[in-house]
Design a protein around this motif. Structure first.
Motif, PDB file in Angstrom:
ATOM      1  N   GLN A  59       2.620 -29.033  10.403  1.00 18.06           N
ATOM      2  CA  GLN A  59       3.039 -27.989  11.183  1.00 18.06           C
ATOM      3  C   GLN A  59       2.327 -26.566  11.213  1.00 18.06           C
ATOM      4  N   ILE A  60       2.090 -26.526  10.074  1.00 15.21           N
ATOM      5  CA  ILE A  60       1.387 -25.108   9.861  1.00 15.21           C
ATOM      6  C   ILE A  60       0.136 -25.102  10.687  1.00 15.21           C
ATOM      7  N   ALA A  61      -0.622 -26.329  10.310  1.00 14.77           N
ATOM      8  CA  ALA A  61      -1.991 -26.524  11.205  1.00 14.77           C
ATOM      9  C   ALA A  61      -1.998 -26.313  12.825  1.00 14.77           C
ATOM     10  N   GLU A  62      -0.708 -26.845  13.154  1.00 13.24           N
ATOM     11  CA  GLU A  62      -0.603 -26.782  14.575  1.00 13.24           C
ATOM     12  C   GLU A  62      -0.005 -25.061  15.047  1.00 13.24           C
ATOM     13  N   ASP A  63       0.699 -24.681  14.182  1.00 19.78           N
ATOM     14  CA  ASP A  63       1.096 -23.002  14.452  1.00 19.78           C
ATOM     15  C   ASP A  63      -0.179 -22.265  14.586  1.00 19.78           C
ATOM     16  N   ILE A  64      -1.075 -22.470  13.572  1.00 24.31           N
ATOM     17  CA  ILE A  64      -2.151 -21.279  13.411  1.00 24.31           C
ATOM     18  C   ILE A  64      -3.344 -21.882  14.159  1.00 24.31           C
ATOM     19  N   GLY A  65      -3.216 -23.229  14.661  1.00 27.62           N
ATOM     20  CA  GLY A  65      -4.785 -23.777  15.286  1.00 27.62           C
ATOM     21  C   GLY A  65      -5.921 -23.847  14.339  1.00 27.62           C
ATOM     22  N   HIS A  66      -5.612 -24.373  12.992  1.00 27.95           N
ATOM     23  CA  HIS A  66      -6.484 -24.704  12.048  1.00 27.95           C
ATOM     24  C   HIS A  66      -6.459 -26.224  12.065  1.00 27.95           C
ATOM     25  N   SER A  67      -7.511 -26.721  11.345  1.00 22.98           N
ATOM     26  CA  SER A  67      -7.351 -28.248  10.989  1.00 22.98           C
ATOM     27  C   SER A  67      -6.636 -28.672   9.946  1.00 22.98           C
ATOM     28  N   GLN A  68      -6.185 -29.607   9.627  1.00 20.82           N
ATOM     29  CA  GLN A  68      -5.209 -29.985   8.465  1.00 20.82           C
ATOM     30  C   GLN A  68      -6.029 -29.608   7.114  1.00 20.82           C
ATOM     31  N   PRO A  69      -7.162 -30.270   6.981  1.00 21.48           N
ATOM     32  CA  PRO A  69      -7.967 -30.236   6.090  1.00 21.48           C
ATOM     33  C   PRO A  69      -8.307 -28.594   5.375  1.00 21.48           C
ATOM     34  N   SER A  70      -8.365 -27.655   6.607  1.00 23.75           N
ATOM     35  CA  SER A  70      -8.548 -26.330   6.283  1.00 23.75           C
ATOM     36  C   SER A  70      -7.311 -25.543   5.709  1.00 23.75           C
ATOM     37  N   VAL A  71      -6.075 -25.994   6.307  1.00 24.66           N
ATOM     38  CA  VAL A  71      -4.791 -25.552   5.769  1.00 24.66           C
ATOM     39  C   VAL A  71      -4.650 -25.940   4.250  1.00 24.66           C
ATOM     40  N   THR A  72      -4.816 -27.483   4.126  1.00 23.78           N
ATOM     41  CA  THR A  72      -4.678 -27.985   2.744  1.00 23.78           C
ATOM     42  C   THR A  72      -5.274 -27.099   1.731  1.00 23.78           C
ATOM     43  N   LYS A  73      -6.743 -26.865   2.124  1.00 25.59           N
ATOM     44  CA  LYS A  73      -7.555 -25.699   1.139  1.00 25.59           C
ATOM     45  C   LYS A  73      -6.966 -24.642   0.932  1.00 25.59           C
ATOM     46  N   ILE A  74      -6.639 -23.902   1.740  1.00 24.48           N
ATOM     47  CA  ILE A  74      -5.948 -22.583   1.671  1.00 24.48           C
ATOM     48  C   ILE A  74      -4.699 -22.784   1.006  1.00 24.48           C
ATOM     49  N   VAL A  75      -3.699 -23.657   1.221  1.00 22.43           N
ATOM     50  CA  VAL A  75      -2.653 -23.792   0.497  1.00 22.43           C
ATOM     51  C   VAL A  75      -3.049 -24.063  -1.021  1.00 22.43           C
ATOM     52  N   LYS A  76      -4.019 -24.841  -1.448  1.00 22.18           N
ATOM     53  CA  LYS A  76      -4.126 -24.971  -2.749  1.00 22.18           C
ATOM     54  C   LYS A  76      -4.724 -23.643  -3.354  1.00 22.18           C
ATOM     55  N   GLU A  77      -5.430 -23.052  -2.642  1.00 16.73           N
ATOM     56  CA  GLU A  77      -5.846 -21.646  -3.247  1.00 16.73           C
ATOM     57  C   GLU A  77      -4.728 -20.615  -3.380  1.00 16.73           C
ATOM     58  N   MET A  78      -3.643 -20.719  -2.592  1.00 20.18           N
ATOM     59  CA  MET A  78      -2.593 -19.941  -2.546  1.00 20.18           C
ATOM     60  C   MET A  78      -1.743 -20.431  -3.517  1.00 20.18           C
ATOM     61  N   THR A  79      -1.600 -21.671  -3.851  1.00 24.38           N
ATOM     62  CA  THR A  79      -0.708 -22.108  -5.083  1.00 24.38           C
ATOM     63  C   THR A  79      -1.346 -21.666  -6.364  1.00 24.38           C
ATOM     64  N   THR A  80      -2.766 -21.592  -6.453  1.00 23.06           N
ATOM     65  CA  THR A  80      -3.193 -21.217  -7.851  1.00 23.06           C
ATOM     66  C   THR A  80      -2.968 -19.592  -7.938  1.00 23.06           C
ATOM     67  N   ALA A  81      -2.812 -19.080  -6.733  1.00 27.64           N
ATOM     68  CA  ALA A  81      -2.705 -17.635  -6.982  1.00 27.64           C
ATOM     69  C   ALA A  81      -1.179 -17.225  -6.957  1.00 27.64           C
ATOM     70  N   GLY A  82      -0.426 -18.552  -7.298  1.00 32.42           N
ATOM     71  CA  GLY A  82       1.111 -18.289  -7.413  1.00 32.42           C
ATOM     72  C   GLY A  82       1.876 -17.859  -6.042  1.00 32.42           C
ATOM     73  N   LEU A  83       1.397 -17.912  -4.864  1.00 32.47           N
ATOM     74  CA  LEU A  83       2.346 -17.350  -3.957  1.00 32.47           C
ATOM     75  C   LEU A  83       2.875 -18.343  -3.340  1.00 32.47           C
ATOM     76  N   VAL A  84       2.555 -19.648  -3.193  1.00 30.41           N
ATOM     77  CA  VAL A  84       3.175 -20.843  -2.628  1.00 30.41           C
ATOM     78  C   VAL A  84       3.505 -22.049  -3.582  1.00 30.41           C
ATOM     79  N   LYS A  85       4.523 -22.682  -3.127  1.00 32.53           N
ATOM     80  CA  LYS A  85       4.562 -23.814  -3.841  1.00 32.53           C
ATOM     81  C   LYS A  85       4.430 -25.015  -2.806  1.00 32.53           C
ATOM     82  N   ASN A  86       3.755 -26.062  -3.299  1.00 31.75           N
ATOM     83  CA  ASN A  86       3.439 -27.218  -2.523  1.00 31.75           C
ATOM     84  C   ASN A  86       4.053 -28.529  -3.016  1.00 31.75           C
ATOM     85  N   GLN A  87       4.037 -29.400  -1.995  1.00 34.48           N
ATOM     86  CA  GLN A  87       4.830 -30.775  -2.194  1.00 34.48           C
ATOM     87  C   GLN A  87       6.333 -30.359  -2.499  1.00 34.48           C
ATOM     88  N   LEU A  88       6.853 -29.489  -2.174  1.00 33.71           N
ATOM     89  CA  LEU A  88       8.395 -29.282  -2.118  1.00 33.71           C
ATOM     90  C   LEU A  88       8.932 -30.320  -1.295  1.00 33.71           C
TER      91      LEU A  88
END
Length: 320
Positions: A59-88
């Protein structure tokens, strides 16, 4: 002298990349100014989650016009930074989703109150100073490029420019070998040569010209690279058949088929014809598209000497 004054519009992509780099560099400094440990490339994902709440990677990839691999990489970085939780687990417990952490929600709230408001005012100031509204221009360009990509626009210009170097000339006996070899090449690539092919290709004068037909040859750099014939028909429903169109694969993309087709149609009109008939095969998609572009429409029920024929078309010149 500025590089882009020398290159002109052809360096549009390079100029936009430099502008993007300049804005992105300032964006990093702005985050530091507000003491936010944040990467500018995270912002689209962060914004969507702050605005809409939990979402899947898709859904995020569709909303922002990015590829799923690109969004997955960004989410991992943001998870490391403590801004998001993944696999909820989503509320309906059917999907894994991404959502802001408490830290992420706090950062979003602070950004909206201070940083985002200041940026909006700063950009409004640039727009007030500028002669052109870049924001509106970008939206307009995005719309226009969605309708027709830059690649397609350049491709069309290449065809148009190169087509000006193509000459359509009347058939002469010296072109008989080209008339035959160009047709044999495409027929043998997709099908098998048939008796009717040999009749027309080996004896174009007797089978086509002497019966009231005509043949055109396309020359590119003075070499015959395309051919097409208009055969007089002994049929109450049709005046002519457009046949034996062939273009060398080495020069395709120069609108040679279109130029040959136009020559055929214009001659038929001047000859007072009402309808032109043709036969083809649907495996030849570029050819079928060309025929439709010329105005031909699909018909059925006409007798054919060719095994490979699975589509018949006609051009009603009275409706041109």
């Amino acid at each position: 002298m500025n590089l882009f004054e020398k290159t002109g519009k052809m360096a549009l992509g390079s100029r936009l990349r430099l502008l993007t780099a300049k804005v992105t560099e300032d964006a990093s400094k702005i985050y530091d100014l507000y003491q936010v440990k944040f990467s500018p490339k995270w912002f689209p994902v962060f914004f969507i989650l702050a605005e809409d709440g939990e979402k899947t990677i898709t859904q995020i990839a569709e909303d922002i016009g990015h590829s799923q691999p690109s969004v997955t990489k960004i989410v991992k970085e943001m998870t490391t930074a403590g801004l998001v939780k993944n696999q909820l687990t989503s509320k309906d417990k059917r999907r894994n989703v991404v959502g802001l952490t408490e830290k992420g929600a706090t950062v979003a709230e602070e950004m909206i109150k201070g940083q985002c408001a200041d940026i909006d005012v700063a950009i409004d100031g640039i727009m007030a100073e500028a002669k052109h509204n870049l924001w509106e221009a970008i939206a307009e360009w995005e719309f226009l490029l969605d309708q027709k990509s830059m690649f397609k626009r350049v491709q069309d210009q290449k065809k148009l420019r190169e087509s000006k170097d193509v000459q359509i000339v009347d058939y002469e006996p010296k072109y008989q070998s080209a008339f035959k070899s160009l047709n044999e090449e495409w027929i043998s690539t997709y099908f098998e040569m048939e008796e009717a092919d040999y009749k027309a290709l080996d004896h174009p004068k007797e089978y086509i010209l002497d019966k009231g037909g005509k043949i055109w040859v396309a020359l590119y750099q003075n070499e015959p690279v395309g051919v097409c014939a208009l055969i007089k028909m002994d049929d109450p429903n049709f005046d002519f058949e457009m046949a034996k169109m062939a273009v060398s694969p080495n020069v395709q993309g120069k609108s040679i088929g279109w130029l040959l087709g136009q020559a055929v149609v214009e001659h038929a009109k001047k000859a007072g014809a009402s309808k032109i008939y043709l036969e083809s095969n649907t495996i030849l998609k570029p050819a079928i598209n060309l025929y439709y572009k010329l105005g031909f429409q699909k018909i059925a029920g006409h007798a054919t000497p060719y095994k490979r024929c699975n589509i018949q078309m006609e051009l009603d010149l009275n409706q041109q």
